[in-house]
Design a protein around this motif. Structure first.
Motif, mmCIF file in Angstrom:
data_model
loop_
_atom_site.group_PDB
_atom_site.id
_atom_site.type_symbol
_atom_site.label_atom_id
_atom_site.label_comp_id
_atom_site.label_asym_id
_atom_site.label_seq_id
_atom_site.Cartn_x
_atom_site.Cartn_y
_atom_site.Cartn_z
ATOM 1 N N THR A 127 0.839 -1.187 0.000
ATOM 2 C CA THR A 127 0.000 0.000 0.000
ATOM 3 C C THR A 127 0.875 1.238 0.000
ATOM 4 O O THR A 127 1.809 1.352 0.784
ATOM 5 C CB THR A 127 -0.913 0.018 1.238
ATOM 6 N N THR B 190 0.908 5.410 0.250
ATOM 7 C CA THR B 190 0.176 6.620 0.633
ATOM 8 C C THR B 190 1.030 7.812 0.295
ATOM 9 O O THR B 190 2.186 7.886 0.688
ATOM 10 C CB THR B 190 -0.150 6.626 2.134
ATOM 11 N N GLN C 113 -3.940 6.579 -1.809
ATOM 12 C CA GLN C 113 -3.708 5.258 -1.245
ATOM 13 C C GLN C 113 -3.937 4.223 -2.335
ATOM 14 O O GLN C 113 -4.972 4.228 -2.980
ATOM 15 C CB GLN C 113 -4.652 5.007 -0.072
ATOM 16 N N ILE D 172 -7.419 5.188 -4.048
ATOM 17 C CA ILE D 172 -8.453 5.975 -3.394
ATOM 18 C C ILE D 172 -7.841 7.339 -3.105
ATOM 19 O O ILE D 172 -6.850 7.446 -2.387
ATOM 20 C CB ILE D 172 -8.945 5.317 -2.096
ATOM 21 N N LYS E 162 -8.462 11.142 -1.659
ATOM 22 C CA LYS E 162 -9.385 11.895 -0.815
ATOM 23 C C LYS E 162 -8.771 13.221 -0.403
ATOM 24 O O LYS E 162 -7.557 13.337 -0.291
ATOM 25 C CB LYS E 162 -9.803 11.092 0.421
ATOM 26 N N ARG F 51 -16.589 9.574 6.510
ATOM 27 C CA ARG F 51 -15.532 8.916 5.723
ATOM 28 C C ARG F 51 -14.370 8.457 6.592
ATOM 29 O O ARG F 51 -13.910 7.318 6.480
ATOM 30 C CB ARG F 51 -15.031 9.888 4.659
ATOM 31 N N LEU G 141 -13.147 4.654 7.333
ATOM 32 C CA LEU G 141 -11.783 4.292 6.955
ATOM 33 C C LEU G 141 -11.055 3.658 8.132
ATOM 34 O O LEU G 141 -10.342 2.670 7.990
ATOM 35 C CB LEU G 141 -11.025 5.527 6.463
ATOM 36 N N GLU H 113 -9.788 0.780 3.670
ATOM 37 C CA GLU H 113 -10.148 1.336 2.377
ATOM 38 C C GLU H 113 -10.955 0.371 1.508
ATOM 39 O O GLU H 113 -11.674 0.802 0.604
ATOM 40 C CB GLU H 113 -8.901 1.790 1.621
ATOM 41 N N LEU I 117 -14.518 1.274 2.173
ATOM 42 C CA LEU I 117 -14.818 2.697 2.302
ATOM 43 C C LEU I 117 -15.864 3.164 1.293
ATOM 44 O O LEU I 117 -16.859 3.801 1.657
ATOM 45 C CB LEU I 117 -13.534 3.515 2.148
#
Length: 219
Positions: free
Chosen positions: A4, A6, A17, A35, A37, A86, A90, A95, A98
């Motif tokens: 993963t 980020t 992510q 994802i 955000k 959200r 999370l 995720e 989500l």
């Protein structure tokens, strides 16, 4: 093998992510489901607070500051409800779930006013056992937000009712005030103070933490 990733894009709180396949031979082999955000509630809230602290030397300047404060305050509340939900999902589900959770309580493309969502979303979350209780909307704060901040001022500004000519009957030799005179007479901090109280009330009942920026005393 996957990992993963980020990433934070610059000074704004935007995160990327992704699950990335690391069994690759070159850059063209990278496939990722991302994802993305971003947070806007604090930005809108700070924008409204800035209007509170501005020097207003006359009625026109005061009207401009109150106009922006009202719009920014409603935007802050609208953004906060989704961002609050959200982050909760999370943290609780990760995720993977989500988007499914968001689409259940905030159906994509289904536009309801914040005056409906602020009641409906916590009620659904509480019914599903995800928060402790729903906010108390029986008091003056919620009534003032729905009837005055949102329905009267926000809607009039957004939908251009403030620009429509009005016929007023008066016995006074002084012409009656227009929308700018009415806006300019409002107290600085009125709209954002109501929104801050609603945010605190939501978190107090739900059992979730209120962000520091909504706890600060308005100047």
């Amino acid at each position: 093998m996957s990992r993963t990733v980020t990433r934070d894009f610059g000074p704004s709180p935007v995160e990327w992510q992704a699950s990335v396949n690391t069994d690759i031979t070159g850059p063209s082999d990278i496939l990722a489901t991302a994802i993305v955000k971003a947070d806007f509630a604090k930005d809108w809230f700070d924008d409204a607070r800035n209007e509170v602290t501005k020097e207003t030397s006359d009625l026109i300047a005061a009207a401009a500051a109150r106009r922006r404060e009202i719009i920014f305050s409603v935007c802050a509340l609208e953004s906060y409800l989704l961002e609050w939900a959200r982050e909760y999902w999370l943290f609780r589900y990760g995720e993977a779930e989500l988007l499914n959770k968001l689409n259940k309580y905030f159906p994509e493309g289904h536009r309801k006013p914040i005056t409906h969502k602020w009641k409906d979303v916590p009620k659904e979350l509480c019914r599903d056992g995800l928060i402790k209780d729903t906010p108390d909307l029986s008091g003056q704060t919620w009534q003032t937000f729905t009837e005055e901040v949102h329905e009267y001022y926000r809607n009039a500004l957004i939908h251009a009712s403030v620009s429509r000519p009005q016929k007023k009957v008066t016995a006074s030799p002084t012409p009656p005030g227009d929308w700018k005179a009415e806006l300019g007479s409002l107290s600085a901090g009125w709209a954002i103070g109501i929104v801050a109280e609603l945010i605190r009330g939501l978190n107090d009942k739900a059992g979730t933490p209120t962000p520091d920026w909504a706890q600060k005393q308005l100047d």
